[in-house]
Design an enzyme around this catalytic site. Structure first.
Site, PDB file in Angstrom:
ATOM      1  N   ALA A  52      67.935  47.103  -4.536  1.00 20.46           N
ATOM      2  CA  ALA A  52      66.822  45.959  -3.965  1.00 20.46           C
ATOM      3  C   ALA A  52      67.614  44.341  -4.655  1.00 20.46           C
ATOM      4  CB  ALA A  52      65.747  46.344  -4.623  1.00 20.46           C
ATOM      5  N   VAL A 111      72.748  42.031  -1.130  1.00 19.96           N
ATOM      6  CA  VAL A 111      72.448  42.856  -0.581  1.00 19.96           C
ATOM      7  C   VAL A 111      71.318  43.623   0.322  1.00 19.96           C
ATOM      8  CG1 VAL A 111      74.274  44.022   1.455  1.00 19.96           C
ATOM      9  CG2 VAL A 111      75.097  43.007  -0.686  1.00 19.96           C
ATOM     10  N   ARG A 150      87.521  44.100  -5.698  1.00 21.90           N
ATOM     11  CA  ARG A 150      86.846  44.560  -4.750  1.00 21.90           C
ATOM     12  C   ARG A 150      86.935  46.367  -5.665  1.00 21.90           C
ATOM     13  NH1 ARG A 150      87.447  42.339   0.061  1.00 21.90           N
ATOM     14  NH2 ARG A 150      85.509  41.739   0.330  1.00 21.90           N
ATOM     15  N   ASN A 207      80.275  51.779 -10.194  1.00 15.85           N
ATOM     16  CA  ASN A 207      79.871  51.701  -8.819  1.00 15.85           C
ATOM     17  C   ASN A 207      80.567  53.440  -8.743  1.00 15.85           C
ATOM     18  OD1 ASN A 207      79.233  49.416  -8.948  1.00 15.85           O
ATOM     19  ND2 ASN A 207      80.656  48.755  -7.360  1.00 15.85           N
ATOM     20  N   ARG A 255      83.028  37.681  10.179  1.00 14.26           N
ATOM     21  CA  ARG A 255      83.523  36.790   9.029  1.00 14.26           C
ATOM     22  C   ARG A 255      85.394  36.046  10.356  1.00 14.26           C
ATOM     23  NH1 ARG A 255      82.916  39.331   3.335  1.00 14.26           N
ATOM     24  NH2 ARG A 255      80.998  38.268   2.790  1.00 14.26           N
ATOM     25  N   HIS A 271      88.742  47.080   3.603  1.00 12.92           N
ATOM     26  CA  HIS A 271      87.765  45.978   3.096  1.00 12.92           C
ATOM     27  C   HIS A 271      88.550  46.407   1.933  1.00 12.92           C
ATOM     28  CE1 HIS A 271      84.313  44.289   3.582  1.00 12.92           C
ATOM     29  NE2 HIS A 271      83.528  44.481   2.116  1.00 12.92           N
TER      30      HIS A 271
HETATM   31  N1  LIG Z   1      80.507  46.679   2.358  1.00 12.12           N
HETATM   32  C1  LIG Z   1      80.789  45.364   2.290  1.00 12.12           C
HETATM   33  O1  LIG Z   1      81.067  44.893   3.366  1.00 12.12           O
HETATM   34  C2  LIG Z   1      80.074  44.954   1.126  1.00 12.12           C
HETATM   35  C3  LIG Z   1      79.320  42.849   1.118  1.00 12.12           C
HETATM   36  C4  LIG Z   1      78.854  42.441  -0.326  1.00 12.12           C
HETATM   37  C5  LIG Z   1      78.644  43.090  -0.940  1.00 12.12           C
HETATM   38  N2  LIG Z   1      79.053  44.627  -0.932  1.00 12.12           N
HETATM   39  C6  LIG Z   1      79.259  45.482  -2.165  1.00 12.12           C
HETATM   40  O2  LIG Z   1      77.306  45.866  -2.077  1.00 12.12           O
HETATM   41  C7  LIG Z   1      76.988  46.149  -3.957  1.00 12.12           C
HETATM   42  C8  LIG Z   1      75.948  45.136  -4.026  1.00 12.12           C
HETATM   43  O3  LIG Z   1      76.266  44.082  -3.778  1.00 12.12           O
HETATM   44  P1  LIG Z   1      75.178  43.007  -4.435  1.00 12.12           P
HETATM   45  O4  LIG Z   1      75.155  41.599  -4.138  1.00 12.12           O
HETATM   46  O5  LIG Z   1      73.782  43.471  -3.406  1.00 12.12           O
HETATM   47  O6  LIG Z   1      74.208  42.849  -5.824  1.00 12.12           O
HETATM   48  P2  LIG Z   1      73.272  42.894  -6.478  1.00 12.12           P
HETATM   49  O7  LIG Z   1      73.746  43.029  -8.335  1.00 12.12           O
HETATM   50  O8  LIG Z   1      72.522  41.682  -6.350  1.00 12.12           O
HETATM   51  O9  LIG Z   1      72.386  44.917  -6.476  1.00 12.12           O
HETATM   52  C9  LIG Z   1      72.664  45.893  -6.545  1.00 12.12           C
HETATM   53  C10 LIG Z   1      71.554  46.373  -6.769  1.00 12.12           C
HETATM   54  O10 LIG Z   1      71.649  48.560  -7.692  1.00 12.12           O
HETATM   55  C11 LIG Z   1      70.748  48.709  -8.758  1.00 12.12           C
HETATM   56  N3  LIG Z   1      71.514  49.435  -8.975  1.00 12.12           N
HETATM   57  C12 LIG Z   1      72.377  49.338  -9.969  1.00 12.12           C
HETATM   58  N4  LIG Z   1      72.388  51.536  -9.865  1.00 12.12           N
HETATM   59  C13 LIG Z   1      71.745  51.519  -9.775  1.00 12.12           C
HETATM   60  C14 LIG Z   1      70.960  53.125  -8.919  1.00 12.12           C
HETATM   61  N5  LIG Z   1      71.400  53.667  -9.895  1.00 12.12           N
HETATM   62  N6  LIG Z   1      69.851  52.928  -7.997  1.00 12.12           N
HETATM   63  C15 LIG Z   1      69.291  52.620  -7.223  1.00 12.12           C
HETATM   64  N7  LIG Z   1      70.146  50.755  -7.486  1.00 12.12           N
HETATM   65  C16 LIG Z   1      70.480  51.433  -8.396  1.00 12.12           C
HETATM   66  C17 LIG Z   1      70.751  47.067  -9.612  1.00 12.12           C
HETATM   67  O11 LIG Z   1      69.226  47.214 -10.225  1.00 12.12           O
HETATM   68  C18 LIG Z   1      70.720  46.127  -7.752  1.00 12.12           C
HETATM   69  O12 LIG Z   1      69.207  45.573  -8.365  1.00 12.12           O
HETATM   70  C19 LIG Z   1      78.256  46.172  -4.266  1.00 12.12           C
HETATM   71  O13 LIG Z   1      78.958  46.958  -4.656  1.00 12.12           O
HETATM   72  C20 LIG Z   1      78.882  44.366  -3.586  1.00 12.12           C
HETATM   73  O14 LIG Z   1      80.542  44.964  -3.768  1.00 12.12           O
HETATM   74  C21 LIG Z   1      80.146  45.451   0.033  1.00 12.12           C
END
Ligand SMILES: NC(=O)c1ccc[n+]([C@@H]2O[C@H](COP(=O)([O-])OP(=O)(O)OC[C@H]3O[C@@H](n4cnc5c(N)ncnc54)[C@H](O)[C@@H]3O)[C@@H](O)[C@H]2O)c1
Length: 311
Positions: free
Chosen positions: A8, A11, A88, A95, A151, A175
């Site tokens: 939550a 993203v 990344r 992760n 983008r 990516h």
């Molecule tokens: N694929 C894409 O295009 C893309 C784009 C942007 C971000 N991302 C990736 O998305 C991920 C999230 O980014 P963000 O900015 O939202 O991070 P964020 O830190 O704001 O949110 C991540 C959330 O995951 C929760 N979390 C951690 N472990 C967990 C688990 N086992 N079960 C449930 N929740 C858990 C955390 O408590 C946190 O609230 C990152 O790995 C980021 O690199 C990918």
């Protein structure tokens, strides 16, 4: 349509917000491990319902997967994002374990779920979900290309001083900052190839800025971006909900398509109610093909780190 969003954070919450605002899902469940966090985000979002005029029911839970039961779609955003200067790929150590456990929990409670993998390094995380769960391959979709293409369109629109809605363009490949393959030869503004509209140095600038688009934002924001990533996921979930057969570049498990196998990487896919309904093999120029092959090599190298990083 019931959608679960795991994580939550930036993203995940943005994704739930757009899905709510678009009003195509009956239920959105946010789940996080941080105590009360998903419940709080869900409550905040639900307090927008009367203001924005949506009827989707958004709820939150701290780690209770029974609340996600029978989801049609689940989005995995759990894990850590990168900080300025990080790639990344550096996120794999933390992760990989999170994404594997989350995917197993999701499938246990929703055996038919379509999973959209967002956590980075995304192509490797999507591959991990395929390998760890053996879930049908059309039901595991990596989100990267939809964002990277948005983008790319943004940078092309900026260079051409036109609205992004005038542009049609796609980014395939991994990516990552080095692995993205923006298909500039195929990009058009209202049917006119952008290669006819932009000088070579401008084209090169657009391609380079597209590839480091995420890093640019991470430097500005101090963490990775969330609005466009959330919107890209929402567009894909909407294509599933409406069975619209829309084409997005998605990270799909390849078995010979584009001469590549045993990896998940960004290629054009038709998205509908069954997830990835078709992988579309477009004709690539020799230069585009070479870049895709180089990108695949990079993704496979990162996949090679999985064994050491997953318990
Ligand atoms: N694929 C894409 O295009 C893309 C784009 C942007 C971000 N991302 C990736 O998305 C991920 C999230 O980014 P963000 O900015 O939202 O991070 P964020 O830190 O704001 O949110 C991540 C959330 O995951 C929760 N979390 C951690 N472990 C967990 C688990 N086992 N079960 C449930 N929740 C858990 C955390 O408590 C946190 O609230 C990152 O790995 C980021 O690199 C990918």
């Amino acid at each position: 349509m019931k959608v679960t969003v795991v994580g939550a954070g930036a993203v995940g919450a943005s994704c739930a917000e757009y899905i709510g605002m678009k009003n195509f899902a009956s239920e959105v469940v946010l789940i996080d491990i941080k105590e009360g966090f998903a419940e709080g985000k869900a409550m905040d979002l639900m307090q927008c319902a009367s203001l924005l005029g949506f009827d989707s029911k958004i709820t939150g839970t701290t780690g209770d997967y029974s609340k996600t039961a029978n989801s049609d779609v689940a989005v995995i955003t759990s894990g850590i994002p990168r900080k300025p200067g990080m790639t990344r790929e550096e996120l794999i150590g933390i992760n990989a374990g999170i994404v594997k456990t989350v995917a197993e929990n999701l499938i246990k409670h929703s055996p038919n779920v379509i999973i959209i993998v967002v956590s980075n390094p995304m192509d490797t995380m999507a591959y991990l979900v395929h390998k760890a769960t053996k879930h049908p391959k059309n039901k595991i979709i990596g989100m990267g290309g939809a964002l990277d293409s948005a983008r790319f369109k943004y940078r092309l629109a900026e260079a051409l001083d036109c609205p992004a809605s005038d542009i049609d363009a796609m980014v395939i490949g991994g990516h990552s900052d080095t692995g993205m393959v923006p298909l500039i030869e195929k990009a058009v503004r209202n049917s006119i190839p952008v290669t006819e509209l932009l000088a070579a140095d401008k084209q090169a600038y657009v391609v380079e800025e597209t590839k480091v688009g995420g890093a640019t934002l991470t430097k500005l924001l101090g963490t990775s971006a969330w609005y466009a990533p959330g919107a890209a996921v929402c567009a894909m979930v909407q294509a599933i909900a409406l069975d619209s057969k829309k084409m997005f570049p998605c990270s799909a498990l390849l078995s010979g398509e584009y001469g590549l196998s045993d990896l998940a990487i960004g290629v054009p896919c038709i998205i509908g109610k069954n997830g990835i309904e078709k992988i579309v093999e477009i004709k690539l120029s020799a230069a585009e093909k070479a870049k895709l092959e180089e990108s695949a090599k990079g993704v496979k190298e990162i996949n090679g780190l999985l064994e050491a990083n997953v318990a």
